[in-house]
Design a protein around this motif. Structure first.
Motif, PDB file in Angstrom:
ATOM      1  N   ASN A 134     -40.244 -32.532  15.934  1.00 13.58           N
ATOM      2  CA  ASN A 134     -40.366 -31.496  16.959  1.00 13.58           C
ATOM      3  C   ASN A 134     -40.059 -30.151  16.321  1.00 13.58           C
ATOM      4  O   ASN A 134     -39.004 -29.968  15.713  1.00 13.58           O
ATOM      5  N   ILE A 135     -40.981 -29.205  16.434  1.00 12.71           N
ATOM      6  CA  ILE A 135     -40.841 -27.889  15.815  1.00 12.71           C
ATOM      7  C   ILE A 135     -40.607 -26.869  16.919  1.00 12.71           C
ATOM      8  O   ILE A 135     -41.419 -26.751  17.845  1.00 12.71           O
ATOM      9  N   VAL A 136     -39.482 -26.155  16.836  1.00  9.18           N
ATOM     10  CA  VAL A 136     -39.129 -25.215  17.904  1.00  9.18           C
ATOM     11  C   VAL A 136     -38.793 -23.847  17.327  1.00  9.18           C
ATOM     12  O   VAL A 136     -38.425 -23.712  16.151  1.00  9.18           O
ATOM     13  N   GLY A 137     -38.927 -22.838  18.148  1.00  6.67           N
ATOM     14  CA  GLY A 137     -38.578 -21.477  17.750  1.00  6.67           C
ATOM     15  C   GLY A 137     -38.634 -20.581  18.972  1.00  6.67           C
ATOM     16  O   GLY A 137     -38.828 -21.048  20.095  1.00  6.67           O
ATOM     17  N   THR A 138     -38.473 -19.292  18.773  1.00  8.89           N
ATOM     18  CA  THR A 138     -38.601 -18.331  19.866  1.00  8.89           C
ATOM     19  C   THR A 138     -39.800 -17.430  19.612  1.00  8.89           C
ATOM     20  O   THR A 138     -40.201 -17.231  18.462  1.00  8.89           O
ATOM     21  N   SER A 139     -40.339 -16.893  20.687  1.00 13.69           N
ATOM     22  CA  SER A 139     -41.621 -16.195  20.594  1.00 13.69           C
ATOM     23  C   SER A 139     -41.505 -14.685  20.721  1.00 13.69           C
ATOM     24  O   SER A 139     -42.486 -14.020  21.018  1.00 13.69           O
ATOM     25  N   TYR A 140     -40.304 -14.103  20.501  1.00 15.78           N
ATOM     26  CA  TYR A 140     -40.178 -12.666  20.764  1.00 15.78           C
ATOM     27  C   TYR A 140     -41.012 -11.822  19.796  1.00 15.78           C
ATOM     28  O   TYR A 140     -41.403 -10.707  20.109  1.00 15.78           O
ATOM     29  N   PRO A 186     -36.598  -4.971  21.010  1.00 14.35           N
ATOM     30  CA  PRO A 186     -37.249  -6.283  21.191  1.00 14.35           C
ATOM     31  C   PRO A 186     -36.901  -6.855  22.560  1.00 14.35           C
ATOM     32  O   PRO A 186     -35.751  -6.829  22.981  1.00 14.35           O
ATOM     33  N   LYS A 187     -37.891  -7.337  23.248  1.00 17.85           N
ATOM     34  CA  LYS A 187     -37.681  -7.820  24.618  1.00 17.85           C
ATOM     35  C   LYS A 187     -37.163  -9.260  24.576  1.00 17.85           C
ATOM     36  O   LYS A 187     -37.846 -10.202  24.991  1.00 17.85           O
ATOM     37  N   VAL A 188     -35.933  -9.392  24.069  1.00 15.53           N
ATOM     38  CA  VAL A 188     -35.363 -10.729  23.914  1.00 15.53           C
ATOM     39  C   VAL A 188     -35.145 -11.414  25.259  1.00 15.53           C
ATOM     40  O   VAL A 188     -35.116 -12.642  25.341  1.00 15.53           O
ATOM     41  N   TRP A 189     -34.985 -10.611  26.317  1.00 16.11           N
ATOM     42  CA  TRP A 189     -34.785 -11.201  27.648  1.00 16.11           C
ATOM     43  C   TRP A 189     -36.063 -11.836  28.178  1.00 16.11           C
ATOM     44  O   TRP A 189     -36.031 -12.614  29.132  1.00 16.11           O
ATOM     45  N   GLN A 190     -37.198 -11.501  27.553  1.00 14.30           N
ATOM     46  CA  GLN A 190     -38.470 -12.092  27.956  1.00 14.30           C
ATOM     47  C   GLN A 190     -38.911 -13.201  26.998  1.00 14.30           C
ATOM     48  O   GLN A 190     -39.968 -13.802  27.189  1.00 14.30           O
ATOM     49  N   ALA A 191     -38.120 -13.450  25.969  1.00  9.42           N
ATOM     50  CA  ALA A 191     -38.505 -14.425  24.953  1.00  9.42           C
ATOM     51  C   ALA A 191     -38.636 -15.820  25.554  1.00  9.42           C
ATOM     52  O   ALA A 191     -37.874 -16.212  26.441  1.00  9.42           O
ATOM     53  N   LYS A 192     -39.610 -16.537  25.069  1.00  5.95           N
ATOM     54  CA  LYS A 192     -39.816 -17.921  25.470  1.00  5.95           C
ATOM     55  C   LYS A 192     -39.483 -18.832  24.288  1.00  5.95           C
ATOM     56  O   LYS A 192     -39.495 -18.410  23.136  1.00  5.95           O
ATOM     57  N   LYS A 193     -39.171 -20.050  24.600  1.00  5.14           N
ATOM     58  CA  LYS A 193     -38.987 -21.044  23.557  1.00  5.14           C
ATOM     59  C   LYS A 193     -40.342 -21.658  23.270  1.00  5.14           C
ATOM     60  O   LYS A 193     -41.059 -22.074  24.184  1.00  5.14           O
ATOM     61  N   ALA A 194     -40.723 -21.674  22.011  1.00  6.65           N
ATOM     62  CA  ALA A 194     -42.007 -22.234  21.611  1.00  6.65           C
ATOM     63  C   ALA A 194     -41.761 -23.566  20.917  1.00  6.65           C
ATOM     64  O   ALA A 194     -40.878 -23.668  20.059  1.00  6.65           O
ATOM     65  N   GLN A 195     -42.520 -24.582  21.292  1.00  6.86           N
ATOM     66  CA  GLN A 195     -42.330 -25.878  20.661  1.00  6.86           C
ATOM     67  C   GLN A 195     -43.661 -26.592  20.470  1.00  6.86           C
ATOM     68  O   GLN A 195     -44.630 -26.348  21.198  1.00  6.86           O
ATOM     69  N   ILE A 196     -43.676 -27.465  19.482  1.00  3.28           N
ATOM     70  CA  ILE A 196     -44.886 -28.223  19.176  1.00  3.28           C
ATOM     71  C   ILE A 196     -44.476 -29.424  18.325  1.00  3.28           C
ATOM     72  O   ILE A 196     -43.472 -29.366  17.598  1.00  3.28           O
ATOM     73  N   THR A 197     -45.202 -30.504  18.436  1.00  3.27           N
ATOM     74  CA  THR A 197     -44.929 -31.648  17.573  1.00  3.27           C
ATOM     75  C   THR A 197     -45.664 -31.461  16.249  1.00  3.27           C
ATOM     76  O   THR A 197     -46.647 -30.714  16.162  1.00  3.27           O
ATOM     77  N   GLY A 198     -45.188 -32.152  15.229  1.00  2.00           N
ATOM     78  CA  GLY A 198     -45.849 -32.066  13.936  1.00  2.00           C
ATOM     79  C   GLY A 198     -47.303 -32.498  14.016  1.00  2.00           C
ATOM     80  O   GLY A 198     -48.185 -31.889  13.399  1.00  2.00           O
ATOM     81  N   GLN A 199     -47.570 -33.543  14.786  1.00  5.91           N
ATOM     82  CA  GLN A 199     -48.932 -34.044  14.921  1.00  5.91           C
ATOM     83  C   GLN A 199     -49.851 -32.993  15.537  1.00  5.91           C
ATOM     84  O   GLN A 199     -50.964 -32.760  15.054  1.00  5.91           O
TER      85      GLN A 199
END
Length: 225
Positions: A134-140, A186-199
């Protein structure tokens, strides 16, 4: 590659340890002050940039930070999850100083981040990382549209993610402003968590490479003007 890690390994460790020790002194002073004046702990937001810079090379040499490109790293990556973060102040000093503030720097940061995602795809294809990761990060930094275009799902971040962004706000402020070429919040209060599987990331390889090639061509065209 960060020029620091091109130094002889022994010198890297010596400098990393010196930075580590120097980063502890302000922390100890803050803790000592907090014993008698608890409100002083609010100053932690000013210490975080110092700590981040001081500890980065040590954590990198230990393997706590794993770089997939000069400006994309994972915190304690494992076969189950890769928690992605953009390069910090230490990386800006050694990697981004050669680029002009504004669109040139912004495009380079984006290119390095796409390069890092391409590296993760390569690791998955080489069976060094499982497809189930599972690959995760933030989208700011990326726009929501760009993140979704390469297959990431956007979800509301946890309270921990939000707190982490706000605690690192000063670092994010100056790095984001450099990339924008002007003072910008940077609009960190609007940031979303981005995630995706390796596949799924591998399945979106074509979209990612097309975006990478387009941005790379744009940068090349700009450098010849």
């Amino acid at each position: 590659m960060n020029d620091f890690y091109k130094l002889p390994k022994v010198l890297q460790w010596l400098l990393a340890l010196l930075l580590l020790v120097s980063g502890f002194f302000p922390a100890l002073a803050l803790i000592e002050l907090g014993y008698t004046h608890p409100i002083a702990y609010l100053l932690v937001i000013f210490y975080v940039p110092i700590g981040q810079f001081s500890f980065t090379p040590f954590f990198t040499l230990l393997g706590v930070y794993k770089y997939y490109s000069p400006m994309l790293l994972g915190y304690t990556p494992s076969d189950s999850q890769i928690d992605l973060h953009s390069g910090g102040s230490f990386d800006y000093l050694f990697v981004m100083r050669k680029y002009k503030s504004g669109i040139e720097m912004r495009n380079r940061v984006l290119l390095f981040q796409l390069e890092g995602l391409k590296k993760i795809i390569q690791l998955i294809e080489d069976k060094a990382v499982p497809e189930s990761v599972n690959i995760v990060g933030t989208s700011y930094f990326f726009s929501n549209r760009t993140v979704q275009r390469i297959g990431f799902e956007l979800i509301e971040p946890s309270l921990f993610y939000r707190i982490n962004l706000f605690v690192n706000f000063l670092d994010l402020l100056w790095m984001y402003s450099l990339a924008q070429g002007k003072w910008a919040i940077p609009k960190v209060w609007q940031a979303k968590k981005a995630q995706i599987t390796g596949q799924k990331l591998v399945e979106n390889k074509g979209h990612l490479e097309a975006l990478y090639d387009k941005l790379n061509s744009k940068i090349a065209a700009g450098s010849t003007n």
